[in-house]
Design an enzyme around this catalytic site. Structure first.
Site, PDB file in Angstrom:
ATOM      1  CG  ASP A  30      -2.014  -1.038   1.117  1.00  0.00           C
ATOM      2  OD1 ASP A  30      -2.718  -1.263   2.116  1.00  0.00           O
ATOM      3  OD2 ASP A  30      -2.157  -1.632   0.027  1.00  0.00           O
ATOM      4  CD  GLU A  31       6.115   2.934   2.931  1.00  0.00           C
ATOM      5  OE1 GLU A  31       6.228   1.767   3.336  1.00  0.00           O
ATOM      6  OE2 GLU A  31       6.902   3.844   3.236  1.00  0.00           O
ATOM      7  CE1 TYR A  33      -3.103   2.954  -5.786  1.00  0.00           C
ATOM      8  CE2 TYR A  33      -2.359   1.184  -7.232  1.00  0.00           C
ATOM      9  CZ  TYR A  33      -3.231   2.202  -6.952  1.00  0.00           C
ATOM     10  OH  TYR A  33      -4.238   2.490  -7.825  1.00  0.00           O
ATOM     11  CG  ASP A  34      -1.177   4.893  -0.582  1.00  0.00           C
ATOM     12  OD1 ASP A  34      -1.307   4.610   0.630  1.00  0.00           O
ATOM     13  OD2 ASP A  34      -2.041   4.639  -1.447  1.00  0.00           O
ATOM     14  CB  SER A  79     -36.644  -9.198 -17.601  1.00  0.00           C
ATOM     15  OG  SER A  79     -36.930  -7.870 -17.262  1.00  0.00           O
ATOM     16  CG  MET A  80     -32.122 -13.237 -17.957  1.00  0.00           C
ATOM     17  SD  MET A  80     -30.689 -14.065 -17.241  1.00  0.00           S
ATOM     18  CE  MET A  80     -30.463 -13.123 -15.739  1.00  0.00           C
ATOM     19  CD  GLU A 108     -22.334 -15.385 -17.505  1.00  0.00           C
ATOM     20  OE1 GLU A 108     -23.178 -14.698 -18.100  1.00  0.00           O
ATOM     21  OE2 GLU A 108     -21.133 -15.118 -17.524  1.00  0.00           O
ATOM     22  CE  LYS A 110     -30.619 -13.576 -12.076  1.00  0.00           C
ATOM     23  NZ  LYS A 110     -30.606 -12.759 -10.844  1.00  0.00           N
ATOM     24  CG  ASP A 112     -29.047 -10.861  -5.422  1.00  0.00           C
ATOM     25  OD1 ASP A 112     -29.533 -11.113  -4.312  1.00  0.00           O
ATOM     26  OD2 ASP A 112     -29.659 -10.232  -6.299  1.00  0.00           O
ATOM     27  NE  ARG A 131     -33.220  -5.167 -16.706  1.00  0.00           N
ATOM     28  CZ  ARG A 131     -34.510  -4.934 -16.926  1.00  0.00           C
ATOM     29  NH1 ARG A 131     -35.125  -3.989 -16.270  1.00  0.00           N
ATOM     30  NH2 ARG A 131     -35.196  -5.654 -17.800  1.00  0.00           N
ATOM     31  CD  GLU A 165     -26.457  -7.863 -11.642  1.00  0.00           C
ATOM     32  OE1 GLU A 165     -26.481  -7.753 -12.869  1.00  0.00           O
ATOM     33  OE2 GLU A 165     -27.478  -7.830 -10.932  1.00  0.00           O
ATOM     34  CE1 TYR A 215     -17.118 -10.134  -9.541  1.00  0.00           C
ATOM     35  CE2 TYR A 215     -16.253 -11.660 -11.175  1.00  0.00           C
ATOM     36  CZ  TYR A 215     -16.204 -11.117  -9.912  1.00  0.00           C
ATOM     37  OH  TYR A 215     -15.252 -11.533  -9.019  1.00  0.00           O
ATOM     38  CE  LYS A 304     -33.268 -16.091  -9.136  1.00  0.00           C
ATOM     39  NZ  LYS A 304     -34.413 -15.197  -9.068  1.00  0.00           N
ATOM     40  CB  CYS A 398     -63.979  -3.217  -0.862  1.00  0.00           C
ATOM     41  SG  CYS A 398     -62.444  -2.302  -1.130  1.00  0.00           S
ATOM     42  CB  CYS A 401     -64.675   1.616  -0.852  1.00  0.00           C
ATOM     43  SG  CYS A 401     -65.057   0.172  -1.883  1.00  0.00           S
ATOM     44  CB  CYS A 414     -62.917  -3.582  -4.993  1.00  0.00           C
ATOM     45  SG  CYS A 414     -63.869  -2.087  -4.676  1.00  0.00           S
ATOM     46  CB  CYS A 419     -62.586   1.573  -4.434  1.00  0.00           C
ATOM     47  SG  CYS A 419     -61.563   0.849  -3.132  1.00  0.00           S
TER      48      CYS A 419
END
Length: 648
Positions: A30-31, A33-34, A79-80, A108, A110, A112, A131, A165, A215, A304, A398, A401, A414, A419
């Site tokens: 890190d040093e 790189y900085d 959409s899928m 591949e 999926k 989230d 999207r 994603e 990704y 899924k 209902c 109403c 209804c 309403c």
């Protein structure tokens, strides 16, 4: 430092940045790189005209945005279709096989997260768009430039959309929530929620601190010449993008199932949250032949993962009244945490479902939530009952109403057009940007008009008087005049916009256009058989439209008389193409949609696939498998110039 030294150090810094952000294998401390980072930054600050736009220093946040502008995708982000078990997956495979018996799968994980579209031109990142609704999203370019795994510059000069994603590692998500807890800030429910929220920060420095990752999973507009998706994606990864931990390209169905179970087994070990596996057809020409439904491509599905199950107790059943008047029972359950989401409510679909499962208030139940699927009760633990449980009764009136409900078994509605639950929601949708786009008629104003009994039905909007508006809080002459003018301008709108504005369940913009073009102003007289015959329409959509027409025909005719929507039904010109099935393939001198529309006006049915029933295949430059198949089947082929000659 001279310019040559700057270039040399910049290249080293880029290599170190890639090793850290993309390869996840740092090759400098890190040093180090900085120190190098600030040397490069100092030169760029002193010599701004010679600073490289793809420098890692450009990723530092610090810009505070006023808001996010809307931006259009160059090609739609679809959409899928979701499948939840091997039987559903096999059914999808069989549908593909009807077009081509043997083909290759591209599989591949999926992830989230939040879907994002990157647009590159001349090798530089030009724009990053969320999207949104698939056609229009929000421009988040400044925030995206802070994400280390997204190249600011790529070794490809052509225009290309790279879709993927935005995710956050589970460990980074936990650390982020720990920090928020210490700062007395609300916690993110899950990694997807954290990724989406981070992407839409107005302060780009906040986004920069969130350790987001990108990704790629697909391509939009592009001029790549590879014939297979796997080849195109390999090229994308070679440009410096992250590659998923597992990709399988195979013609063996068993390999697809094996990867699915492998990913489930390693679900906890993989750093990013996964909710399934994506299975796609690898052959680009076969993708084009399979085409699309109204909602999603026919050449891909999201397989899924099994949902996480939890046991909880059903405390009560409440009722919701939707915009179209459908009354839906909702399960109120004891709070339970499922994969970082606290669930207190679950769908019960309808009262037939409650009776079929014998669900009672007070029952112990198994509840599931999978990805974005609404939590639902899948099993009642009957053996845990103690006799205090109460059987719910089907509602007669209902809950909003109090009017009598129409009970048609699975569907309870209804019918009261006044309403509160129906009118306000229906008017909000009617005036929204996606519908009639009545400028100045926002949610609060509609609620105000309804609360003051000024507007009690959509039709009443068109009878509004200037003095009625001026009597309302917040209205002055100019605002009232502008609103009345906007309402007046919404008249004579296209029929498809009018149909979409009605908010019919399952009928969106694309479906509304098909209805309008098929039936014109007589659409309210269309029957079930005619509706379900429309391309892309399924049983659910057809039944929903038939039900809407049955219940609301008279009121809709009255509204049409006021608005006078313009029919978009095609006027057919008799020609050699009338009643013929036509397929288009290859690059044309005009946009494909323009040629399709012209053929439809000549009475042709334009199809996406070639078969023995095809009458003509019209081809342009670089025509592929469709032309080959037409020749093989003996289907008549026409070049674009021959087509133009026949039309003339």
């Amino acid at each position: 430092m001279n310019h040559q030294e700057y270039i040399e150090k910049l290249e080293i810094l880029k290599v170190w940045a890639k090793a850290y952000y993309v390869d996840d294998a740092p090759i400098a401390s890190d040093e180090e790189y900085d120190r190098l980072y600030h040397e490069v930054l100092k030169y760029e600050q002193e010599n701004p005209l010679f600073a490289d736009e793809s420098s890692p220093t450009k990723r530092v946040g610090g810009v505070v945005l006023e808001g996010f502008e809307k931006a259009s995708h160059k090609a739609r982000m679809w959409s899928m279709e979701d499948v939840f078990d091997e039987h559903d997956l096999d059914a999808w495979i069989e549908r593909v096989k009807k077009v081509k018996e043997r083909f290759t799968f591209y599989c591949e994980p999926k992830f989230d997260g939040a879907s994002l579209n990157l647009i590159y031109e001349n090798g530089m990142l030009k724009q990053a768009i969320t999207r949104g609704d698939g056609s229009i999203g929000e421009d988040v370019t400044q925030n995206v430039k802070t994400i280390g795994s997204i190249p600011l510059k790529i070794a490809y000069e052509g225009e290309i959309e790279i879709r993927g994603e935005v995710v956050i590692k589970k460990a980074d998500f936990e650390r982020l929530n720990d920090e928020r807890l210490k700062n007395n800030e609300s916690l993110f429910a899950n990694p997807r929620n954290a990724a989406a929220g981070s992407l839409r920060q107005l302060d780009t420095s906040v986004t920069a601190k969130r350790k987001l990752m990108f990704y790629p999973w697909g391509i939009g507009v592009n001029s790549l010449t590879q014939s297979f998706l796997s080849q195109k994606m390999s090229f994308v990864y070679s440009l410096g993008f992250l590659q998923p931990p597992r990709i399988v390209v195979t013609q063996n169905v068993q390999d697809v199932h094996t990867l699915y179970h492998e990913l489930i087994a390693n679900r906890d070990a993989i750093e990013m949250m996964m909710d399934g596996m994506v299975v796609k057809v690898d052959d680009i020409s076969l993708q084009e032949e399979l085409g699309y439904t109204v909602k999603y491509p026919k050449w891909m599905v999201a397989f899924k993962f099994p949902a996480i199950e939890k046991v909880t107790k059903l405390k009560d059943i409440t009722l919701q009244v939707g915009r179209t008047g459908v009354v839906t029972p909702v399960a109120e359950v004891e709070a339970v945490n499922i994969e970082g989401v606290v669930v207190e409510r679950a769908t019960l679909h309808n009262f037939d479902e409650i009776e079929r499962k014998d669900i009672r208030i007070g029952d112990s139940v198994i509840i599931i939530r999978s990805g974005d699927v609404i939590p639902k009760i899948i099993k009642v633990l009957v053996e845990r009952r103690n006799g205090t449980e109460v059987t719910p009764q089907r509602p007669l009136s209902c809950p909003v109403c109090g009017s009598e409900l129409l009970d048609e078994g699975a569907l309870i509605k209804c019918q009261n057009l006044s309403c509160d639950a129906r009118v306000v929601g229906a008017m909000i949708h009617f005036a929204s940007k996606k519908a009639l786009n009545i400028d100045g008629l926002g949610d609060k104003i509609i609620e105000q008009l309804y609360a003051q009994n000024v507007v009690l039905h959509v039709k009443d909007l068109y009878a509004l008087k200037r003095e009625q508006l001026l009597a309302l809080e917040g209205f002055k002459a100019k605002k009232a005049d502008n609103l009345l003018e906007a309402i007046e301008q919404s008249k004579k709108v296209s029929l498809e916009k009018f149909i979409n504005a009605l908010g019919i369940e399952h009928i969106g913009e694309v479906a509304a256009k098909k209805i309008a073009r098929a039936f014109g102003l007589e659409w309210l007289e269309a029957g079930y058989e005619a509706i379900i015959a429309l391309e892309g329409f399924g049983e659910e959509m057809a039944k929903s439209l038939v039900e809407f027409i049955r219940v609301n025909r008279d009121e809709t005719y009255e509204l049409m008389a006021v608005i006078e929507p313009v029919a978009s039904k095609l006027e057919i010109t008799e020609s050699v193409f009338t009643g013929k099935t036509v397929v288009l393939t290859g690059s044309m001198s005009k946009p494909r949609d323009e040629i399709k529309g012209m053929l439809e006006q000549l009475g042709a049915k334009v199809s996406g696939s070639v078969s023995k029933k095809t009458d003509f295949v019209i081809f342009g430059e670089e025509a592929g498998s469709k032309l080959d198949k037409a020749i093989e089947l003996g289907v008549k082929t026409l070049s674009e110039s021959e087509l133009n000659g026949m039309i003339e």
